[in-house]
Design a protein around this motif. Structure first.
Motif, PDB file in Angstrom:
ATOM      1  N   ASP A 290     -15.097 -14.126  31.887  1.00 21.14           N
ATOM      2  CA  ASP A 290     -15.406 -13.436  30.655  1.00 21.14           C
ATOM      3  C   ASP A 290     -14.481 -12.470  30.172  1.00 21.14           C
TER       4      ASP A 290
ATOM      5  N   LEU B 120     -15.429  -6.561  23.553  1.00 20.32           N
ATOM      6  CA  LEU B 120     -14.121  -6.014  23.829  1.00 20.32           C
ATOM      7  C   LEU B 120     -13.693  -5.526  22.558  1.00 20.32           C
TER       8      LEU B 120
ATOM      9  N   ALA C 132      -6.718  -7.853  28.786  1.00 18.94           N
ATOM     10  CA  ALA C 132      -8.208  -8.312  28.611  1.00 18.94           C
ATOM     11  C   ALA C 132      -8.209  -9.143  27.504  1.00 18.94           C
TER      12      ALA C 132
ATOM     13  N   GLN D   1     -10.122  -9.074  40.280  1.00 19.95           N
ATOM     14  CA  GLN D   1      -9.455  -8.603  38.496  1.00 19.95           C
ATOM     15  C   GLN D   1      -8.119  -8.471  38.518  1.00 19.95           C
TER      16      GLN D   1
ATOM     17  N   SER E 141      -2.424  -4.797  29.809  1.00 22.16           N
ATOM     18  CA  SER E 141      -3.669  -5.265  29.333  1.00 22.16           C
ATOM     19  C   SER E 141      -4.315  -6.028  29.738  1.00 22.16           C
TER      20      SER E 141
ATOM     21  N   ALA F 252     -11.584  -2.461  28.023  1.00 23.59           N
ATOM     22  CA  ALA F 252     -10.712  -3.651  28.509  1.00 23.59           C
ATOM     23  C   ALA F 252      -9.708  -3.021  29.074  1.00 23.59           C
ATOM     24  N   ARG F 253      -8.756  -2.243  29.088  1.00 24.62           N
ATOM     25  CA  ARG F 253      -8.456  -2.025  30.099  1.00 24.62           C
ATOM     26  C   ARG F 253      -8.693  -1.870  30.747  1.00 24.62           C
ATOM     27  N   ASN F 254      -9.919  -1.037  31.372  1.00 23.61           N
ATOM     28  CA  ASN F 254     -10.869  -0.891  32.504  1.00 23.61           C
ATOM     29  C   ASN F 254     -11.287  -2.361  33.130  1.00 23.61           C
ATOM     30  N   GLY F 255     -10.909  -3.166  32.118  1.00 24.63           N
ATOM     31  CA  GLY F 255     -11.888  -4.878  32.795  1.00 24.63           C
ATOM     32  C   GLY F 255     -13.648  -4.901  32.737  1.00 24.63           C
ATOM     33  N   LEU F 256     -13.988  -4.097  31.653  1.00 22.29           N
ATOM     34  CA  LEU F 256     -15.026  -4.908  31.869  1.00 22.29           C
ATOM     35  C   LEU F 256     -15.480  -5.896  30.840  1.00 22.29           C
ATOM     36  N   LEU F 257     -16.285  -6.249  31.163  1.00 17.82           N
ATOM     37  CA  LEU F 257     -16.711  -8.032  30.534  1.00 17.82           C
ATOM     38  C   LEU F 257     -17.483  -8.733  30.014  1.00 17.82           C
ATOM     39  N   THR F 258     -17.654  -9.843  29.129  1.00 24.17           N
ATOM     40  CA  THR F 258     -17.987  -9.843  28.143  1.00 24.17           C
ATOM     41  C   THR F 258     -19.116 -11.014  29.215  1.00 24.17           C
TER      42      THR F 258
ATOM     43  N   VAL G 111     -18.448   0.893  36.281  1.00 27.70           N
ATOM     44  CA  VAL G 111     -16.685   0.350  35.431  1.00 27.70           C
ATOM     45  C   VAL G 111     -17.089   2.179  35.025  1.00 27.70           C
TER      46      VAL G 111
ATOM     47  N   LEU H  37      -6.107  -6.326  36.280  1.00 23.01           N
ATOM     48  CA  LEU H  37      -6.003  -5.618  34.949  1.00 23.01           C
ATOM     49  C   LEU H  37      -4.906  -5.218  34.432  1.00 23.01           C
TER      50      LEU H  37
END
Lengths: 256, 256
Positions: free
Chosen positions: A91, B179, A125, A115, A123, B186-192, B157, A117
């Motif tokens: 993801d 993202l 991502a 995860q 980063s 992105a930096r904090n690792g949110l995800l699709t 998050v 980061l």
């Protein structure tokens, strides 16, 4: 109102000061916990203690605790230049897919499902699995700095064995397939279609059911299970050789 | 070694004493937090505060906090005998599928994704959705006692807006589809492939994207998002009328 800094984790060299904290690399280094320990989040009361609190001596609960926030770890390659770490894009994030036994990754406390980061300030991502693996390969052998979020897709459920020593789950190939009626597992809301990741903080992924049963039997009366929905697990181990999972995965008991 | 009690949450009337605690119903009642408050877990430091701690005034973070352990809540039906709660079996557990706006369930702080472990002393494990709904219907209107685990499939998050007010996600139909490079997201690792459940603790499920954008815009610089993998979300809302989700779901801002 002072403007919020535009980034949360910029290169530490640029972020000298945030809300009155000195955040130069030297300052962070001074405040890191001792070598070998990876958790930077404040130690709080163990979770899940409400009407019937668990004994304060529950090492399993402490090993299994999924810590909020993120932590910084320093990884050092072994004499063959390896980390023992396999990373995968899930993801658009980068996740730990495999931690080899007795590897630097195992030593520093990385676990399946963590995860990643950042690697050395960058980063992750949107990185492909291949790019992430390349970043590890190219990184300096004496120190790789990673920013890690603790097992975001997993959660813990603590159960108690009944008088016959059972918690009330039927596990097949590492997956919970059914719950026993009136069991601790049922009462505490363990769920089917979930894979067992850990028992009292010890990784059990890739163990044969027989060995897993032994780990459960030896676990003491209070058992903290770390679980992940099967659909997520299967997404995370896609294209990872099952042979590798069974033979190479780290199953050591984490230090506290 | 005294034998562990065989159950964790038996009928409270039977569990008079555990590890030296008096656990009769009267004793629990005396120690419940004031009416209207639902959290029984000890208030700890807000999660996620590490290298760049969030302001202690982050109400959004506190509203969004997914509390470990379980809590007991008391639900009271409205004048039409309704709770405003829709429950569903997911993986042999019972989960909150819908909380209607201005309903008793909303009042008492139940949220989409909460796992209901007990209704009036009975474990819900293995109940069908229909059986769970029937238990609510048959329960005494003046008080239904529920034991609840806080949103086990979700996680939070926290991100920071950049100088243009963006966090760096593209959301379509409530789902994170991409993202932005070098963004806080992105930096904090949110995800699709994740659905947005809450923004600063306010439920946004079922909101049109336009309204969701307004909520994000009004959210202040520090935004705590509660997310759930899309595959899990879709499993949870199966057979729930989309019209009901859009028109009836509670979107109020939770009290602290």
């Amino acid at each position: 109102v002072p403007p919020e800094p535009p980034v949360l984790y910029p290169s530490l060299a640029e972020l000298e000061n945030y809300m009155g904290l000195a955040l130069t690399s030297e300052e962070i280094q001074k405040n890191l916990p001792p070598e070998g320990s990876t958790a930077l989040t404040p130690a709080g009361p163990p979770p899940g203690q409400l009407v019937a609190p668990l004994s304060g001596n529950s090492a399993g609960l402490r090993r299994a605790e999924i810590k909020p926030g993120v932590r910084e770890i320093h990884l050092c390659k072994d004499e063959r230049g390896k980390t023992g770490l396999r990373l995968k894009n899930v993801d658009e994030g980068i996740f730990v897919q495999l931690v080899k036994a007795n590897s630097p990754a195992a030593l520093v406390g990385l676990r399946f499902g963590d995860q990643v980061l950042q690697v050395d300030g960058q980063s992750c991502a949107g990185w492909s699995s291949r790019r992430a693996q390349r970043a590890l390969r190219k990184a300096a052998p004496e120190k790789i700095v990673m920013v890690v979020r603790d097992r975001p897709f997993q959660r813990t459920v603590t159960v108690h064995k009944d008088s016959t020593g059972h918690i009330g789950v039927v596990v097949k190939k590492g997956k919970i397939v059914s719950l026993a009626k009136d069991s601790s597992a049922a009462r505490n809301g363990l769920l089917t279609h979930h894979c067992l990741c850990e028992v009292n903080g010890q990784n059990v992924i890739g163990m044969k059911d027989k060995q897993l049963t032994e780990v459960l039997a030896g676990a003491g009366n209070v058992v903290t299970l770390t679980i992940i929905p099967t659909v997520i697990y299967e997404h995370m181990v896609k294209r990872l050789s099952p042979g590798l999972v069974k033979s190479a995965m780290d199953h050591s008991v984490p230090d506290l």
